[in-house]
Design a protein around this motif. Structure first.
Motif, PDB file in Angstrom:
ATOM      1  N   GLN A 179       0.826  -1.211   0.000  1.00 50.17           N
ATOM      2  CA  GLN A 179       0.000   0.000   0.000  1.00 50.17           C
ATOM      3  C   GLN A 179       0.860   1.260   0.000  1.00 50.17           C
ATOM      4  O   GLN A 179       0.573   2.218  -0.716  1.00 50.17           O
ATOM      5  N   GLU A 180       1.907   1.265   0.813  1.00 46.05           N
ATOM      6  CA  GLU A 180       2.796   2.423   0.867  1.00 46.05           C
ATOM      7  C   GLU A 180       3.521   2.625  -0.463  1.00 46.05           C
ATOM      8  O   GLU A 180       3.687   3.759  -0.911  1.00 46.05           O
ATOM      9  N   LEU A 181       3.938   1.540  -1.076  1.00 47.03           N
ATOM     10  CA  LEU A 181       4.585   1.614  -2.389  1.00 47.03           C
ATOM     11  C   LEU A 181       3.628   2.218  -3.406  1.00 47.03           C
ATOM     12  O   LEU A 181       3.988   3.131  -4.144  1.00 47.03           O
ATOM     13  N   HIS A 182       2.406   1.718  -3.425  1.00 49.99           N
ATOM     14  CA  HIS A 182       1.405   2.228  -4.365  1.00 49.99           C
ATOM     15  C   HIS A 182       1.129   3.711  -4.116  1.00 49.99           C
ATOM     16  O   HIS A 182       1.078   4.506  -5.059  1.00 49.99           O
ATOM     17  N   SER A 183       0.973   4.079  -2.860  1.00 49.50           N
ATOM     18  CA  SER A 183       0.689   5.476  -2.518  1.00 49.50           C
ATOM     19  C   SER A 183       1.832   6.404  -2.935  1.00 49.50           C
ATOM     20  O   SER A 183       1.608   7.447  -3.551  1.00 49.50           O
ATOM     21  N   ALA A 184       3.052   6.028  -2.596  1.00 51.43           N
ATOM     22  CA  ALA A 184       4.211   6.858  -2.929  1.00 51.43           C
ATOM     23  C   ALA A 184       4.379   6.993  -4.438  1.00 51.43           C
ATOM     24  O   ALA A 184       4.645   8.088  -4.949  1.00 51.43           O
ATOM     25  N   ASN A 185       4.205   5.891  -5.149  1.00 45.79           N
ATOM     26  CA  ASN A 185       4.370   5.947  -6.602  1.00 45.79           C
ATOM     27  C   ASN A 185       3.240   6.711  -7.268  1.00 45.79           C
ATOM     28  O   ASN A 185       3.471   7.431  -8.237  1.00 45.79           O
ATOM     29  N   SER A 186       2.038   6.570  -6.752  1.00 41.44           N
ATOM     30  CA  SER A 186       0.912   7.339  -7.298  1.00 41.44           C
ATOM     31  C   SER A 186       1.151   8.826  -7.108  1.00 41.44           C
ATOM     32  O   SER A 186       0.924   9.628  -8.022  1.00 41.44           O
ATOM     33  N   TRP A 187       1.633   9.204  -5.927  1.00 45.11           N
ATOM     34  CA  TRP A 187       1.919  10.617  -5.652  1.00 45.11           C
ATOM     35  C   TRP A 187       2.992  11.133  -6.600  1.00 45.11           C
ATOM     36  O   TRP A 187       2.852  12.211  -7.192  1.00 45.11           O
ATOM     37  N   ARG A 188       4.044  10.355  -6.780  1.00 52.99           N
ATOM     38  CA  ARG A 188       5.145  10.789  -7.636  1.00 52.99           C
ATOM     39  C   ARG A 188       4.705  10.889  -9.096  1.00 52.99           C
ATOM     40  O   ARG A 188       5.031  11.861  -9.787  1.00 52.99           O
ATOM     41  N   LEU A 189       3.963   9.889  -9.573  1.00 54.14           N
ATOM     42  CA  LEU A 189       3.485   9.936 -10.953  1.00 54.14           C
ATOM     43  C   LEU A 189       2.543  11.108 -11.168  1.00 54.14           C
ATOM     44  O   LEU A 189       2.588  11.761 -12.219  1.00 54.14           O
ATOM     45  N   GLN A 190       1.710  11.404 -10.178  1.00 49.68           N
ATOM     46  CA  GLN A 190       0.816  12.554 -10.302  1.00 49.68           C
ATOM     47  C   GLN A 190       1.620  13.849 -10.369  1.00 49.68           C
ATOM     48  O   GLN A 190       1.325  14.728 -11.176  1.00 49.68           O
ATOM     49  N   ALA A 191       2.647  13.954  -9.530  1.00 50.16           N
ATOM     50  CA  ALA A 191       3.494  15.147  -9.561  1.00 50.16           C
ATOM     51  C   ALA A 191       4.173  15.295 -10.925  1.00 50.16           C
ATOM     52  O   ALA A 191       4.290  16.408 -11.451  1.00 50.16           O
TER      53      ALA A 191
END
Length: 133
Positions: free
Chosen positions: A92-104
């Motif tokens: 979940q943390e991996l998904h959240s961090a990567n989603s945030w980075r991809l959105q940025a």
């Protein structure tokens, strides 16, 4: 990425030293530094590919770990459940961090990236000058 996310969301100590009218300037500066760091790291496309590759590698490893937990005969059910929960939390943390980075990264317009690339020497000269004065 989590650390960058926390830093990006944290209030900067400089905001309390700027006059109220400087808020627009500060936001523009933060945006410039965000785009600058991506450009210096290879650009939006390279960073997007790196994030996706990292997520893929980590997902494979975490899913392998889940398989190992399931097939481990030496672990009791309680221990298996606890280990699964830990790995699922990491996923979940991996998904959240990567989603945030991809959105940025997707929030950076091609025009912004091109402008920063065009003025990169000027930006770096200004930053170096500001650092030593």
């Amino acid at each position: 990425w989590q650390q960058r996310k926390r830093v990006a969301n944290a209030r900067s100590y400089t905001s309390s030293t700027l006059l109220k009218g400087d808020d627009t300037y500060l936001k523009a500066y933060y945006r410039l530094m965000e785009v600058y760091s991506v450009v210096k790291s290879g650009g939006v496309q390279a960073q997007t590919e790196a994030v996706k590759a990292f997520a893929q590698r980590e997902s494979v490893l975490l899913n392998q770990r889940l398989q190992e937990i399931e097939t481990a005969e030496s672990l009791e059910e309680t221990a298996k459940r606890q280990e699964r929960e830990k790995v699922e939390q990491e996923i979940q943390e991996l998904h959240s961090a990567n989603s945030w980075r991809l959105q940025a990264l997707t929030n950076i317009a091609p025009e912004e990236e091109a402008t920063v690339k065009q003025y990169l020497p000027d930006i770096e000269n200004t930053l170096m000058h500001a650092q030593y004065t």
